[in-house]
Design a protein around this motif. Structure first.
Motif: not given
Length: 300
Positions: A252-270
């Motif tokens: 579930r943690a991995v799924f949430n991490h992937i699903a949250d990418y749209a909120q993190r994409w501004r952080q760059g490649l990290g």
């Protein structure tokens, strides 16, 4: 309380430029409490994070926090540690973990990075005194750094040692403590490791339980699971897990991490860093340890 820093490449791969070390009014070790003190755990996480920085920054940061500073360097493995002699009695010994090459680094750092990975990957068994065996790469690098420590005058008088390290640095801290305790009049006050890989088999690490060892693991950090138990490696037993719920439900943690990418994409490649590696970042260990300390202090 501090928010978790953004998952930029600069933040998750130390040294973290512009980081404000020991940024709290109460930033001295509680020397009478050892690893039971949340303040001590936070401070040692800061010392461990600082070990990734260069000698000049370490010196500037610790100028008013220590009476003497010594840098230890391994000859063959190119490992690094420093000693902050706090007051002639208590001393911090902090080990650097595995480095990465970042934009702006000098080309000479390539050799150190490659050496760190060689140390990590050379896990051929090395017999340990008293039985059992150790991770060969870790043991050889720790020996080089402790030999460098023995060449100083720091062991000429009794000292109480506070030993810390992140990742590879945590493994070196544990192995160094096992040697340092054999030196006359030297006392081990605490050994704190953050995201530490395994250092040997069950026979060897069972003897390390006599030390005041405390392993801190963050969430889904994969490094503490390495080298695999199938190869005979084991951990010391005293463990503190940060964000234990996420670790308990890894899928579930991995799924949430992937699903949250749209909120993190501004952080760059990290933002693309897999969760198992993102949770290994030492700045997150330091931030969580700080928040645990502040939460505990506010509750009193």
């Amino acid at each position: 309380m501090r928010p978790l820093p953004a998952a930029t490449l600069d933040n998750i791969n130390p040294p973290v430029r512009g980081y404000r070390y020991f940024d709290h009014a109460e930033s001295t070790l509680e020397t009478g409490r050892g690893i039971e003190s949340a303040r001590n755990r936070w401070l040692l996480s800061e010392y461990a994070l600082l070990a990734y920085d260069d000698a000049q920054r370490i010196g500037e940061t610790l100028r008013d926090r220590s009476s003497r500073l010594h840098f230890l360097r391994g000859a063959g493995h190119k490992g690094f540690a420093y000693v902050a002699d706090l007051d002639g009695h208590d001393a911090v010994l902090a080990f650097r973990g595995t480095q990465v090459f970042k934009p702006g680094d000098s080309l000479s750092k390539f050799g150190e990075v490659a050496s760190d990975y060689w140390t990590d990957g050379r896990f051929a068994k090395r017999a340990a005194h008293g039985g059992g065996w150790m991770h060969g790469g870790f043991a050889d690098s720790a020996d080089e750094l402790i030999d460098a420590l023995l060449d100083t005058d720091l062991l000429a008088s009794p000292r109480r040692w506070w030993i810390a390290g992140h990742s590879l640095g945590g493994a070196l801290a544990l192995l160094a403590a096992s040697r340092l305790r054999e030196e006359a009049e030297q006392r081990i006050a605490a050994v704190l490791s953050f995201g530490q890989p395994k250092v040997g088999d069950a026979t060897f690490v069972s003897r390390l339980e006599e030390l005041p060892v405390y392993r801190i693991v963050h969430g889904c950090d994969v490094v503490p699971t390495l080298p695999p138990a199938a190869f005979g490696f084991a951990h010391t037993s005293r463990e503190h897990v940060i964000d234990a719920a996420r670790r308990a439900d890894y899928p579930r943690a991995v799924f949430n991490h992937i699903a949250d990418y749209a909120q993190r994409w501004r952080q760059g490649l990290g933002a693309l860093t897999p969760l198992a590696l993102l949770d290994h970042a030492p700045i997150y260990y330091a931030t969580h340890c700080y928040n645990e300390y502040v939460a505990g202090a506010n509750a009193r």
